[in-house]
Motif scaffolding. Structure first.
Motif, PDB file in Angstrom:
ATOM      1  N   ARG A   1      35.890  48.201  49.409  1.00 52.33           N
ATOM      2  CA  ARG A   1      35.670  46.770  49.260  1.00 52.33           C
ATOM      3  C   ARG A   1      36.752  45.997  49.988  1.00 52.33           C
ATOM      4  O   ARG A   1      37.924  46.394  49.970  1.00 52.33           O
ATOM      5  N   GLY A   2      36.351  44.871  50.555  1.00 54.03           N
ATOM      6  CA  GLY A   2      37.316  44.031  51.247  1.00 54.03           C
ATOM      7  C   GLY A   2      38.232  43.271  50.307  1.00 54.03           C
ATOM      8  O   GLY A   2      39.332  42.883  50.679  1.00 54.03           O
ATOM      9  N   ASP A   3      37.782  43.040  49.082  1.00 56.96           N
ATOM     10  CA  ASP A   3      38.565  42.197  48.174  1.00 56.96           C
ATOM     11  C   ASP A   3      39.261  42.988  47.063  1.00 56.96           C
ATOM     12  O   ASP A   3      39.711  42.425  46.077  1.00 56.96           O
ATOM     13  N   GLU A   4      39.324  44.322  47.216  1.00 55.75           N
ATOM     14  CA  GLU A   4      40.079  45.150  46.271  1.00 55.75           C
ATOM     15  C   GLU A   4      40.757  46.254  47.070  1.00 55.75           C
ATOM     16  O   GLU A   4      40.179  46.735  48.055  1.00 55.75           O
ATOM     17  N   PRO A   5      41.941  46.689  46.636  1.00 59.41           N
ATOM     18  CA  PRO A   5      42.540  47.856  47.288  1.00 59.41           C
ATOM     19  C   PRO A   5      41.537  49.015  47.235  1.00 59.41           C
ATOM     20  O   PRO A   5      40.985  49.296  46.166  1.00 59.41           O
TER      21      PRO A   5
ATOM     22  N   LEU B   1      34.536  49.120  39.294  1.00 60.83           N
ATOM     23  CA  LEU B   1      34.933  49.136  37.877  1.00 60.83           C
ATOM     24  C   LEU B   1      35.681  47.849  37.537  1.00 60.83           C
ATOM     25  O   LEU B   1      35.473  47.262  36.471  1.00 60.83           O
ATOM     26  N   LYS B   2      36.496  47.398  38.463  1.00 58.98           N
ATOM     27  CA  LYS B   2      37.230  46.157  38.221  1.00 58.98           C
ATOM     28  C   LYS B   2      36.263  44.986  38.058  1.00 58.98           C
ATOM     29  O   LYS B   2      36.436  44.137  37.178  1.00 58.98           O
ATOM     30  N   GLY B   3      35.225  44.957  38.905  1.00 58.41           N
ATOM     31  CA  GLY B   3      34.210  43.907  38.783  1.00 58.41           C
ATOM     32  C   GLY B   3      33.541  43.942  37.417  1.00 58.41           C
ATOM     33  O   GLY B   3      33.264  42.903  36.814  1.00 58.41           O
ATOM     34  N   GLY B   4      33.278  45.146  36.930  1.00 59.60           N
ATOM     35  CA  GLY B   4      32.657  45.297  35.610  1.00 59.60           C
ATOM     36  C   GLY B   4      33.578  44.821  34.494  1.00 59.60           C
ATOM     37  O   GLY B   4      33.158  44.127  33.570  1.00 59.60           O
ATOM     38  N   VAL B   5      34.847  45.183  34.598  1.00 62.16           N
ATOM     39  CA  VAL B   5      35.822  44.763  33.581  1.00 62.16           C
ATOM     40  C   VAL B   5      35.946  43.231  33.594  1.00 62.16           C
ATOM     41  O   VAL B   5      35.969  42.580  32.549  1.00 62.16           O
ATOM     42  N   ARG B   6      35.999  42.674  34.788  1.00 63.96           N
ATOM     43  CA  ARG B   6      36.081  41.212  34.895  1.00 63.96           C
ATOM     44  C   ARG B   6      34.840  40.547  34.288  1.00 63.96           C
ATOM     45  O   ARG B   6      34.939  39.500  33.646  1.00 63.96           O
ATOM     46  N   GLU B   7      33.673  41.143  34.495  1.00 62.82           N
ATOM     47  CA  GLU B   7      32.464  40.521  33.924  1.00 62.82           C
ATOM     48  C   GLU B   7      32.492  40.571  32.394  1.00 62.82           C
ATOM     49  O   GLU B   7      32.087  39.623  31.729  1.00 62.82           O
TER      50      GLU B   7
END
Ligand code: AMP
Ligand code: MG
Length: 477
Positions: free
Chosen positions: A166-170, A131-137
């Protein structure tokens, strides 16, 4: 389903045949919680009239659009990742959902997904998007569009109720599926895959497809000259793209050949950043240890990618004309850089020497001021040139606008007339501070969503970006 009158489906990529893509099923998600629908963009393809329930059926469950076959295509491609060839790429967590004609222009646009499930190209991946990836996009595309950068648009974000590691998100972290509206998903890597399998026939077919749909002005070119003509057109678009990233102070982060398409639109946003202040060595991706895709090396990276595309075209064309096209990149890039700085400063271009000097003086000022003068505030304070002087000198950075380097910048700017000066009357320019998109703000917006499921900071940010987009008036159609 009440699609608007100008909704027009035209699945042309599918017509290329089975060598180019594989039919895939979307994941069945435990939840489909609509988080963002971009009606401003949906209107372009006649989808703004969907009810929320229809929207979720379409962009959360990928039920076919009216008249469309019940089919979604994972596109095949290879690519160089950090200059290492990878023959195991392809749409590993997305597919081409449908292609639609744009209302008014007739341009063919793609609905492409991210996070819609596994495909034959997922390798060990889960096929999901955080979801964070989506918000960032969403944040990246809205900001870049406003800044006049050619970019894919974020159309829909639906939270899907899974827990991802994911390795790059908590982790575990929330999941989502994004749909973007983009001009083309034919990548440099789409051609690279065909070259890898030595399929000159398919390269020729794909060149014809790209020319017909995206460069119709080249349709009359002799068959033997077509590859070089197409390379020239793609090179021009790529030069414009890098120059506009630069003007926007944007670092894409992952300039692999599978992340570059033939229409020169920026897409596939991962670890992107906007520069806090000018620093050519600034990198966005934590894994880019060598700084290969640093801010100041994006031109070089894109040129390297263009060389890989040209290499594919050698299977169907003479080498010399392709080399000649590549040799023209530097000049195109310089011209686009001049234009990008002039555009960001909101002035009318003058001549090559003056515009070059203005760009150089701008970078010198930004460089010497360091973190006393961030990227965006300079362009905000001096938008329209010296017509903004009183505003700039009454603002919080007046103290920075002194000294020899500033005098050189001011002297370079002085002869420039504002371009569309009425833009300065926009409320945006009465704000105390410009719209920026720095990492702390991105993280703060995400933190509200993450901790309290509070989406208001995101929506407020998007509204402010919308105001900046109107004020600048440089968004591409
Ligand atoms: P990207 O870095 O997003 O351009 O992705 C590079 C490649 O990895 C592409 O082939 C993607 O489809 C694939 N990929 C990225 N993330 C995932 C994932 N979570 N599951 C499956 N494939 C993925
Ligand atoms: Mg990609």
């Amino acid at each position: 389903m009440p699609v608007a009158a100008d909704f027009r489906l035209d699945n042309r990529f599918r017509a290329l045949g089975p060598e180019f893509a594989d039919p895939v099923e979307p994941a069945g998600f435990p939840e489909t919680n609509l988080r963002f629908r971009n009606d401003r963009i949906a209107r372009r393809v006649g989808l703004d009239t969907l009810t929320d329930a229809e929207w979720v059926a379409t962009f959360g469950r990928f039920e076919p659009l009216p008249g469309a076959p019940d089919e979604r295509l994972a596109m095949r491609y290879h690519g160089h990742q950090f200059q290492v060839y990878n023959p195991e790429l392809g749409d590993g967590r997305g597919f081409l959902f449908a292609q639609l004609r744009e209302a008014g222009t007739g341009r063919l646009l793609d609905l492409g997904t991210k996070g819609s499930g596994q495909t034959p190209w997922s390798r060990s991946g889960d096929g999901r998007l955080t979801l964070k990836g989506g918000v960032r996009e969403i944040l990246a595309t809205e900001m870049l569009e406003a800044l006049g950068v050619p970019t894919s648009k974020s159309l829909s974000l639906i939270e899907t109720g899974e827990k991802l590691a994911r390795g790059d998100e908590p982790s575990p972290t929330r999941s989502a599926v994004l749909t973007r509206l983009s001009w083309s998903h034919v990548r440099f890597g789409t051609f690279q895959r065909l070259a890898y399998f030595d399929r000159a026939d398919l390269i020729g077919q794909l060149i014809d497809h790209v020319v017909e749909l995206y460069y119709p002005e080249l349709a009359d070119t002799d068959a033997k000259d077509r590859p070089a003509a197409l390379l020239r057109a793609v090179t021009a678009r790529a030069a414009q793209l890098v120059a506009r990233w630069t003007g926007a102070g944007f670092v894409h982060g992952v300039l692999n050949t599978d992340n570059m398409n033939v229409t020169g639109e920026s897409f596939d946003y991962g670890p992107w950043r906007f520069l806090p202040h000018y620093d050519p060595s600034f990198t966005a991706a934590y894994f880019d240890h060598a700084g290969l895709y640093a801010f100041g090396r994006q031109g070089e990276a894109v040129f390297w990618n263009l060389r890989q595309l040209a290499a594919c075209f050698t299977l169907v064309a003479e080498t010399d004309p392709l080399v000649e096209v590549l040799n023209g990149f530097g000049e195109l890039y310089q011209a686009e850089m001049r234009a990008a700085f002039v555009r960001r400063l909101g002035v009318s271009p003058r001549d090559e020497a003056a515009d070059t000097a203005l760009g150089t003086a701008t970078l010198k000022l930004l460089s010497e001021a360091g973190d006393a003068l961030r990227w965006e505030p300079l362009f905000f304070d001096w938008f329209g040139g010296v017509a903004s002087e009183a505003r700039a000198m009454a603002g919080p950075r007046a103290g920075v606008y002194a000294g020899a380097t500033f005098d050189a910048f001011r002297a370079a700017l002085a002869p420039y007339a504002p371009d569309r000066p009425e833009r300065l009357t926009h409320a945006y320019f009465q704000r105390p501070e410009p719209e920026e998109m720095l990492i702390d703000e991105v993280e703060a917006i995400w933190a509200e969503i993450d901790a309290r499921d509070d989406w208001s900071a995101l929506h407020a940010k998007l509204a402010r970006i919308g105001e900046a987009r109107e004020a600048w008036g440089i968004a591409l159609p």
